[in-house]
Scaffold this active site. Structure first.
Site, PDB file in Angstrom:
ATOM      1  N   MET A 188     -40.949 -24.001  44.533  1.00 15.54           N
ATOM      2  CA  MET A 188     -41.180 -22.933  43.562  1.00 15.54           C
ATOM      3  C   MET A 188     -39.930 -22.084  43.376  1.00 15.54           C
ATOM      4  SD  MET A 188     -44.049 -23.750  42.502  1.00 15.54           S
ATOM      5  CE  MET A 188     -44.071 -22.461  41.280  1.00 15.54           C
ATOM      6  N   GLU A 189     -39.148 -21.931  44.429  1.00 17.75           N
ATOM      7  CA  GLU A 189     -37.913 -21.159  44.330  1.00 17.75           C
ATOM      8  C   GLU A 189     -36.892 -21.859  43.435  1.00 17.75           C
ATOM      9  OE1 GLU A 189     -40.337 -19.404  47.316  1.00 17.75           O
ATOM     10  OE2 GLU A 189     -39.846 -21.505  46.975  1.00 17.75           O
ATOM     11  N   ASP A 202     -31.695 -15.053  26.431  1.00 15.83           N
ATOM     12  CA  ASP A 202     -31.521 -13.626  26.181  1.00 15.83           C
ATOM     13  C   ASP A 202     -30.103 -13.290  25.727  1.00 15.83           C
ATOM     14  OD1 ASP A 202     -32.320 -10.799  26.267  1.00 15.83           O
ATOM     15  OD2 ASP A 202     -30.960 -10.697  27.982  1.00 15.83           O
ATOM     16  N   CYS A 223     -47.630 -17.235  46.668  1.00 12.90           N
ATOM     17  CA  CYS A 223     -46.411 -17.803  47.253  1.00 12.90           C
ATOM     18  C   CYS A 223     -45.985 -16.944  48.437  1.00 12.90           C
ATOM     19  CB  CYS A 223     -45.279 -17.862  46.227  1.00 12.90           C
ATOM     20  SG  CYS A 223     -45.391 -19.248  45.107  1.00 12.90           S
ATOM     21  N   HIS A 224     -45.509 -17.603  49.473  1.00 12.89           N
ATOM     22  CA  HIS A 224     -45.046 -16.893  50.660  1.00 12.89           C
ATOM     23  C   HIS A 224     -43.663 -16.282  50.421  1.00 12.89           C
ATOM     24  CE1 HIS A 224     -48.007 -19.682  52.358  1.00 12.89           C
ATOM     25  NE2 HIS A 224     -48.163 -18.784  53.308  1.00 12.89           N
TER      26      HIS A 224
END
Length: 164
Positions: free
Chosen positions: A116-117, A131, A79-80
């Site tokens: 993707m972000e 969590d 990924c860039h």
């Protein structure tokens, strides 16, 4: 054309490579992704009321998701690194399903997309919810992480079809 030439992240010899985007034009790009965390009734009610012992679950999850969107190139090979210009995460509650819906929107002007972000922002926000609530409910389910919409770039607009 060889089968490997069809995959942009492999060279002619089949070796992994980062795609060269230097010749692509800059466009305004945006991606919206979503996902769901399903909790027990007790954990869901505690998140909703803000009474989880670890603190503001959704506030921390929002920051975690935004931070993750800024670091995708460090998490996913090839990924860039991107200079995103906006990242926002919105949560909504489904009382009947005891679930929290997460929606992340990421924007920038650049040569490659921000799908993707947005997907990573949703994933990390969901993991953060897990969590912060796991002391109460270890049976939570993270599901349905998907791209809802993306715009910009050569491929243009994508909108996920509605599921009946």
């Amino acid at each position: 054309m060889s089968e490997q030439a069809q995959f942009t992240h492999f060279d002619a010899s089949g070796n992994a490579r980062m795609v060269d985007v230097s010749e692509k034009g800059e466009t305004v790009r945006q991606a919206i992704a979503a996902g769901t965390v399903t909790l027990s009734r007790q954990a869901f009610d505690m998140v909703r009321k803000g009474s989880m012992k670890k603190g503001d679950v959704l506030g921390v999850a929002r920051i975690a998701g935004i931070m993750a969107a800024k670091k995708v190139d460090q998490l996913i090979p090839l990924c860039h690194p991107l200079m995103i210009t906006a990242a926002d995460i919105v949560f909504s509650f489904d009382d009947q399903q005891c679930s929290i819906q997460i929606e992340a929107t990421v924007s920038m002007t650049g040569r490659t997309g921000v799908e993707m972000e947005a997907l990573t922002a949703v994933s990390v926000a969901a993991l953060t919810i897990y969590d912060m609530c796991k002391a109460i409910d270890k049976s939570m389910v993270i599901s349905d992480i998907c791209l809802l919409r993306k715009s910009g770039g050569k491929s243009g607009l994508f909108v996920r079809p509605a599921v009946p």
